[in-house]
Design an enzyme around this catalytic site. Structure first.
Site, PDB file in Angstrom:
ATOM      1  N   GLU A  68      21.508  63.741   6.112  1.00  0.00           N
ATOM      2  CA  GLU A  68      22.621  64.686   6.250  1.00  0.00           C
ATOM      3  C   GLU A  68      23.867  64.232   5.492  1.00  0.00           C
ATOM      4  OE1 GLU A  68      20.734  63.596   8.702  1.00  0.00           O
ATOM      5  OE2 GLU A  68      19.949  65.318   9.819  1.00  0.00           O
ATOM      6  N   PHE A 130      18.965  66.283  25.294  1.00  0.00           N
ATOM      7  CA  PHE A 130      18.331  65.684  24.121  1.00  0.00           C
ATOM      8  C   PHE A 130      19.078  66.115  22.845  1.00  0.00           C
ATOM      9  CE2 PHE A 130      15.113  65.902  20.662  1.00  0.00           C
ATOM     10  CZ  PHE A 130      14.979  64.528  20.497  1.00  0.00           C
ATOM     11  N   GLN A 131      19.400  65.154  22.035  1.00  0.00           N
ATOM     12  CA  GLN A 131      20.152  65.368  20.785  1.00  0.00           C
ATOM     13  C   GLN A 131      21.479  66.074  20.994  1.00  0.00           C
ATOM     14  OE1 GLN A 131      17.362  66.942  17.788  1.00  0.00           O
ATOM     15  NE2 GLN A 131      16.941  64.824  17.178  1.00  0.00           N
ATOM     16  N   LYS A 180      22.561  76.691  20.623  1.00  0.00           N
ATOM     17  CA  LYS A 180      21.286  77.345  20.333  1.00  0.00           C
ATOM     18  C   LYS A 180      21.216  78.738  20.952  1.00  0.00           C
ATOM     19  CE  LYS A 180      16.505  75.962  19.637  1.00  0.00           C
ATOM     20  NZ  LYS A 180      15.488  74.936  19.915  1.00  0.00           N
ATOM     21  N   MET A 493      33.073  44.620  -6.596  1.00  0.00           N
ATOM     22  CA  MET A 493      34.504  44.654  -6.305  1.00  0.00           C
ATOM     23  C   MET A 493      34.871  43.641  -5.225  1.00  0.00           C
ATOM     24  SD  MET A 493      37.318  45.913  -7.273  1.00  0.00           S
ATOM     25  CE  MET A 493      37.440  47.554  -7.986  1.00  0.00           C
TER      26      MET A 493
END
Lengths: 578, 197
Positions: A68, A130-131, A180, A493
């Site tokens: 993502e 969940f999630q 949802k 760096m």
């Protein structure tokens, strides 16, 4: 819903009502906003939206990234090259939290983006389902606006508002978290574009007195100096900036994100500001008498020690975000406005003049920088590759026309230093947040957003490995991006700082790297590796001539340092050349 | 304006400021507003949120101890949030303000003579409720006044002491509604006009 009505009183595009599911409303709303490309990754809580998307694939291209974070970076770069709002999809929980780095990056660099995340059904909110993650809470500090949609009816309103907020004023990312149940619910769909929010004032009205005061300062100035920031590109004020500079004979320098607003070869363009910028633009910041900062926010990488930054100068700050004015540097005249609007009013009020001696001061210092640094970086001896030469050659071979995308680190400073840009919006880089791993996914988004342009990503070996899985995306969609990895087997760096400020204690900066070209090979991407300097030019030519995606590993000198450098906490005037 | 270069590292003079914020009445606004303080590790001394005379508009009153330069930056960053209608910073002398304190004391302390009654009268406090076991005393005033009463009552035994956040009203004559109307006029929502006034 009260506020929704007030914010949409006078909207023009009213569509006929029809009963559809919330998930389909998401897609139709995006189409109303002119969206044709989405970067994303599906998952449980966003499945209804993905199912609706499936029915609109003739109108919308969806790019399945491999993470993502990649989707967010790609959407950002897509937005930067195309002038459209970048859109990305992710599911709830880990999908959404993975977006956060990309959102934070876009927020720091003021890039418009609409991120849509799925969320657990409304009745499960707050139950550790969940999630489930509190995406609204997590994203609040890094979004321009966020909103949780819990019923289908809110969808068109929220999406219209999201696009309006993302792209107006000082742009930024917006996140919509859609539960949802809202995706499943059916409702009468109707779309109205958002044109106004009473509490949001994207374009402040300009006080003419401020413009007059600024003009007066400029007209009296002996050593005026213009700083060109990202705001110039955002407002499309490139021509106005050059017109002001040319009319009043004012030398210009650019911030990292302002680069490419003015062509690198413009006679009044003096280069790149800040920690690893050019010598003259930094040193002479403390010599000018009037400093005209346009669409920039005096980042600490630009100013160095603020107590010793341009204290002799009267500062004119043209800035659309009022909270940036007097935040870091005290202004004499603040013009709280869109850069283009302000410059259009300012230009007719300034007198035509020249400051030849003042400009010559820059050119004298340029010669010193060329002799001490640039010459050695871009025309090195020996058979080891140097980053500077790679970038110089790419610049010459692409005639300054490429879209250059960088990752973060030493090479990120080398690209703006040595690529000679001809057109605006051709440098895509992670400025404010400094996100390693930005480069490859961003370049991918840039190439999708600008299919006709040559897009080249330059990255180090460290950053490349942070998002290397996006090679899968590039391969799947045959995105004809050219990827150059400058491999010094170090986090260069950080290693440079360790060498200069920590007595060369290289604490965890050396890397045992994989065989990069084999990885590219594994993804079915054309590739090669260059070790010898003598082979560099041919390798670059092969890469540029290749039609599809190409991965080129350039093994560069292991312990090269980027100079000039303003050491952390130092004054810009004390920039080091070695 | 205060010299912004003096904010760090030498600590500038700190004092109490009252920040008054008008927002749309929506969930999440408290988070939005307090985040700006949290980012700068700025402690909120008092906070009060309530509806205003304009429907759908909430007012936050926040008291924080900091420097003028710092609080001005905080207020500008709060202003830029989408659903914030306005944010203002006030010095103590620019507002009228009050806090309310409640003191729960045992009923029996009133039975041992008239001392507590006298204290209540001299402090301009009042008795809110009388129960068999306890009495609730109410006092409005500034923090030093409500604290002074607490100190006095402490020797008789205080079961519980609570104090509200500050509510403040500015000395300006402008109505909230007028402010909202002026806001509408002073800004543009698109780049279609030339943006000047």
């Amino acid at each position: 819903m009260e506020q929704m009505k007030t914010s949409q009183q006078s909207s023009p595009t009213t569509k006929k009502k029809m009963k559809i599911a919330g998930s389909e409303a998401v897609i139709l709303s995006l189409l109303e906003e002119g969206v044709d490309t989405i970067f994303g990754y599906p998952g449980g809580a966003i499945m209804p939206i993905y199912d609706s998307l499936y029915h609109y694939l003739d109108k919308i291209t969806h790019i399945l990234t491999r993470h993502e974070q990649g989707a967010a970076h790609a959407a950002q770069a897509y937005s930067q090259v195309s002038d459209k709002v970048g859109v990305c999809f992710a599911t709830s929980g880990p999908g959404a939290t993975n977006l956060i780095t990309g959102i934070a990056n876009a927020y720091m660099d003021s890039i418009p983006m609409v991120c849509i995340t799925g969320q657990v059904p409304a009745h499960l909110l707050g139950t550790d389902a969940f999630q489930e993650s509190d995406v609204l809470g997590i994203s609040m500090p890094v979004t321009k606006w966020n909103f949780q949609v819990t019923s289908a009816e809110e969808i068109p309103w929220a999406i219209a508002r999201a696009f309006y907020i993302a792209k107006t004023g000082r742009p930024g990312p917006v996140l919509l978290d859609i539960t949802k149940n809202a995706q499943f619910e059916e409702f009468d769909f109707e779309y109205k574009k958002c044109e106004k929010i009473r509490s949001y004032h994207p374009y402040p009205n300009i006080e003419i007195k401020d413009i007059d005061d600024a003009a007066e300062l400029i007209n009296k100035a002996k050593k005026p100096y213009m700083l060109v920031g990202h705001g110039v590109l955002i407002s499309g004020a490139e021509k106005e900036v050059m017109a002001l500079s040319e009319k009043a004979g004012i030398p210009m320098a650019s911030t990292l994100l302002g680069i490419s607003a003015v062509p690198s070869d413009h006679p009044n363009y003096m280069g790149f500001l800040g920690m690893h910028g050019n010598y003259a633009p930094n040193v002479l910041t403390n010599e000018c008498d009037v400093l005209i900062a346009i669409g920039m926010r005096f980042d600490d990488r630009v100013t160095g020690d603020t107590k010793r930054y341009a204290r002799q100068a009267k500062v004119i700050h043209i800035e659309i975000d009022a909270s940036e004015i007097d935040k870091i540097i005290k202004t004499e005249v603040a013009i709280n406005a869109d850069a283009k609007q302000a410059l259009e009013l300012l230009i007719p009020r300034v007198k035509k003049t020249e400051h030849k001696e003042w400009i010559d001061e820059f050119r004298k210092l340029d010669e010193i920088e060329y002799e001490k640094v640039i010459k050695h970086d871009t025309y090195p001896d020996g058979d080891k590759n140097k980053m500077g030469e790679v970038v110089r050659l790419i610049s010459e071979m692409t005639d300054g026309e490429a879209v250059m995308v960088t990752d973060v680190g030493q090479h990120q400073m080398i690209v703006p230093r040595y690529y000679k840009f001809k057109n605006p919006n051709r440098l895509i880089t992670s400025g404010g947040l400094g996100t390693m791993g930005f480069g490859m996914p961003a370049a991918m988004g840039a190439q999708v957003g600008a299919p006709d342009k040559q897009v080249i990503s330059i990255a180090g070996d460290g950053g490349t490995q942070m998002t290397i899985q996006e090679l899968g995306t590039i391969s799947q969609y045959k995105i004809p991006l050219k990827m150059v990895v400058l491999n010094n087997s170090f986090l260069g760096m950080v290693r440079q700082w360790q060498e200069l400020f920590f007595d060369s204690r290289y604490s965890f900066t050396e890397m045992t790297n994989p065989d990069f070209v084999k990885i590219a090979e594994g993804y079915g991407i054309a590739n090669s590796r260059v070790v010898k300097r003598s082979e560099l030019k041919d390798a670059l030519k092969t890469m540029l001539d290749h039609e599809g995606p190409y991965f080129l590993e350039v093994v560069v000198e292991k312990e090269e340092n980027v100079f000039p450098m303003v050491p952390s906490g130092e004054s810009v005037a004390n920039i080091r050349l070695e | 304006m205060t010299d912004i270069y003096q904010d760090t590292p030498a600590k500038p003079a700190e004092r109490q400021f009252t920040v008054s914020i008008l927002t749309e009445d929506k969930p999440g606004m408290l988070n939005t507003v307090t985040l700006v303080f949290t980012r700068r590790k700025l402690n909120i001394d008092m906070i009060n949120v309530s509806s205003t005379e304009v429907t759908g508009v909430s007012r936050f009153t926040i008291v924080a101890t900091t420097s003028r330069g710092q609080v001005e930056k905080v207020v500008r960053q709060i202003r830029k949030h989408i659903d914030v209608l306005g944010a203002f910073v006030y010095e103590e002398n620019e507002i009228h303000y009050q806090e309310i304190a409640l003191y729960k004391v045992p009923t029996k302390i009133f039975l041992d003579g008239v001392e507590v009654e006298k204290i209540i009268r001299s402090n301009n406090a009042r008795i809110l409720v009388i129960e068999k076991d306890y009495i609730v005393i109410e006092k409005t005033g500034h923090k030093d006044e409500t604290s002074a009463l607490f100190k006095t009552l402490q020797k008789y035994g205080v079961l519980e002491f609570v104090r509200s956040g500050r509510v403040a009203i500015s000395k300006s004559k402008r109505k909230t509604e007028t402010f909202l109307e002026e806001l509408e006029k002073s800004t543009t929502h698109s780049l279609n006009n030339n943006g000047t006034k």
